[in-house]
Design an enzyme around this catalytic site. Structure first.
Site, PDB file in Angstrom:
ATOM      1  CB  THR A  22      -0.786   0.004   1.298  1.00  0.00           C
ATOM      2  OG1 THR A  22      -1.595  -1.387   1.257  1.00  0.00           O
ATOM      3  CG2 THR A  22      -2.080   1.076   1.323  1.00  0.00           C
ATOM      4  CB  VAL A  23       3.605   2.251   2.291  1.00  0.00           C
ATOM      5  CG1 VAL A  23       4.355   3.952   2.406  1.00  0.00           C
ATOM      6  CG2 VAL A  23       2.508   2.381   3.585  1.00  0.00           C
ATOM      7  CE  LYS A  81       5.158   0.264  12.098  1.00  0.00           C
ATOM      8  NZ  LYS A  81       4.057   0.794  11.075  1.00  0.00           N
ATOM      9  CB  VAL A  84       6.710   7.753  15.037  1.00  0.00           C
ATOM     10  CG1 VAL A  84       5.837   8.134  16.039  1.00  0.00           C
ATOM     11  CG2 VAL A  84       7.943   6.789  15.756  1.00  0.00           C
ATOM     12  CB  ILE A 109       2.339  13.439  12.151  1.00  0.00           C
ATOM     13  CG1 ILE A 109       0.864  12.895  11.655  1.00  0.00           C
ATOM     14  CG2 ILE A 109       2.299  14.729  12.908  1.00  0.00           C
ATOM     15  CD1 ILE A 109       0.183  12.385  12.832  1.00  0.00           C
ATOM     16  N   GLY A 136      -6.403  -0.106   4.580  1.00  0.00           N
ATOM     17  CA  GLY A 136      -4.941   0.099   4.439  1.00  0.00           C
ATOM     18  C   GLY A 136      -4.238   0.461   5.607  1.00  0.00           C
ATOM     19  CE  LYS A 152       3.530   3.373  14.375  1.00  0.00           C
ATOM     20  NZ  LYS A 152       2.005   3.288  14.176  1.00  0.00           N
TER      21      LYS A 152
HETATM   22  N1  HSE Z   1      -0.287  -0.105  11.266  1.00  0.00           N
HETATM   23  C1  HSE Z   1       0.059   1.232  11.789  1.00  0.00           C
HETATM   24  C2  HSE Z   1      -1.074   1.894  12.451  1.00  0.00           C
HETATM   25  C3  HSE Z   1       0.349   2.023  10.432  1.00  0.00           C
HETATM   26  O1  HSE Z   1      -2.012   1.561  12.202  1.00  0.00           O
HETATM   27  O2  HSE Z   1      -0.617   2.994  12.891  1.00  0.00           O
HETATM   28  C4  HSE Z   1       1.210   3.231  10.750  1.00  0.00           C
HETATM   29  O3  HSE Z   1       2.393   2.937  11.149  1.00  0.00           O
END
Ligand code: HSE
Length: 431
Positions: free
Chosen positions: A13-14, A105, A132, A136, A187, A205
């Site tokens: 996805t990313v 992470k 993280v 943002i 996603g 994180k």
């Molecule tokens: N699976 C992570 C979340 C994705 O839901 O925050 C972003 O790090």
């Protein structure tokens, strides 16, 4: 024009979001930074089964050797997540003097210090903004914008999946399973969503934030971590009547030579700013000196949110000399800094038991809590149904984790108690 060849490892996805965003911002990046990012190779174990319509002219491969061994590739974007083989990829790419952008992470929390040192030695950038809070700019704020400050605490909602699930359960009455399915469809969730819902993604994180805030390397597995799987729709309803909202919070604070580092569901009062951070939004409160409290908030998971952080890292590293001191010389102002054990941390608790509705039940439960030194602030029994177990909700005064767990263990053995009790910490004041 400065041309930078990029190798992209991980086309999920990313990864697909990064390719699309680079294409969308191509003219802007060329005009503003006199730079063109060329995706030379894309690697994914399942690349031939994927929709690659957004990839133009890049070599497609299932073997990451094609990227780490390619002398023409200047930057590796690592988006496969997890420790292995991500660590091998990053180490080998750095040794081959390639810059790294990663959203991983688990990798940065586990091996960040070692990798930053290697990046420094090889005079390469290692950027990880999307690890993280996705796009943002938390990492950049802590290491650049707030670099003159001393951090006292970090409090946040840093898992988008859990926040989405809790919001859907609260606002739409979804079950946990329904809400998780939606988060996966959108996603937000990791490929193994267990890491989201058991709190480990937040812990990874938080370990990164602790390293940046306090210069202390701590593993996610050394923290107290509790996920959201035990929270039922009924808990969400009861707490909203009590004017609370449930959030999965990551908390780190420093007091003298100790740090508290924990992740757990928390009841916060509805007037706390974090109570209105909903859906996939993340929020991180930084308590720092001299600036005071600042809040960074935005979409913390999802394709374009994460792509935003990755592309920003890519632009930030172009044309700049690596400044390894940003991450390497983080310095623990108190070398004896220890992690405070959860048993030493006192909290108020919300507890729910499913118990038979008959005389003496409340007295039996309250008696055990009393014997363990736990004072009850309020009791509520929602339903009166003589035939089956009914929920009994209690709010306690301050107690340690150990006091509560010992009491709950004894209460659970009472024949009148019909299921495992649920306990959620209450934090009226966070900072
Ligand atoms: N699976 C992570 C979340 C994705 O839901 O925050 C972003 O790090």
């Amino acid at each position: 024009m400065n041309k930078i060849n990029v190798g992209l490892i991980g086309y999920g996805t990313v990864g697909s979001g990064v390719v699309q965003l680079l294409e969308k911002r191509k003219a802007y990046i060329q005009n503003r930074f006199n730079t063109e990012f060329i995706i030379k190779t894309v690697c994914d174990l399942a690349i031939h089964q994927k929709d690659t319509q957004h990839i133009k002219d890049a070599k497609l491969t299932t073997n990451y050797e094609d990227i780490v061994n390619d002398p023409e590739i200047n930057v590796v974007i690592e988006l496969i997540g997890g420790l292995n083989p991500a660590k091998d990829i990053v180490v080998r790419a750095l040794k081959a003097k390639k810059h790294i952008v990663t959203a991983n992470k688990a990798l940065i929390s586990d091996s960040g210090k070692e990798l930053f040192e290697l990046a420094k030695k090889e005079n390469c950038h290692l950027f990880f903004e999307s690890s993280v809070g996705a796009g943002i700019p938390i990492i950049k704020s802590m290491t650049e914008g707030l670099v003159g400050n001393k951090f006292k605490g970090v409090y946040g909602i840093i898992n988008g999946t859990c926040n989405y699930i809790l919001t859907e359960m609260t606002k739409k009455g979804f079950t946990f399973a329904q809400a998780l399915k939606e988060a996966q469809k959108k996603g937000y969730a990791e490929s193994d969503p267990t890491l989201d819902i058991n709190g480990m993604d937040s812990a990874h994180k938080l370990a990164i934030l602790i390293y940046l805030a306090f210069g202390k390397k701590i593993k996610a597995t050394d923290m107290y971590v509790e996920g959201i799987t035990q929270i039922a729709q009924s808990d969400i309803e009861y707490v909203s009547h009590l004017n609370y909202t449930v959030k999965l919070l990551a908390i780190a604070k420093k007091e003298d030579d100790e740090i508290e580092a924990r992740v757990h569901p928390t009841l916060i009062s509805n007037d706390n700013p974090l109570a209105s951070i909903n859906d996939v939004y993340n929020a991180v409160f930084l308590d720092c000196d001299p600036l005071g409290s600042i809040l960074l908030s935005g979409e913390g998971a999802g394709q374009m949110a994460a792509a935003s952080g990755v592309v920003s890292d890519l632009i930030n590293l172009s044309g700049k000399e690596p400044n390894a001191n940003l991450f390497c010389n983080l310095y623990d102002e108190n070398v004896k800094l220890k992690i405070r054990k959860i048993d030493q941390v006192k909290n108020k608790f919300y507890i729910r038991f499913m118990a038979i509705d008959k005389p003496g039940v409340l007295a039996a439960i309250a008696g055990i809590l009393g014997k363990h030194g736990i004072s009850i602030n309020s009791v509520n029994q929602k339903v009166h149904d003589k035939t089956s177990a009914v929920p009994v909700v209690m709010l306690t005064d301050f107690a340690t984790n150990k006091m509560l767990q010992d009491a709950l263990e004894r209460i659970q053995k009472l024949p009148i108690v019909k299921s495992q009790p649920v306990a959620i910490r209450i934090m009226e004041q966070l900072w």
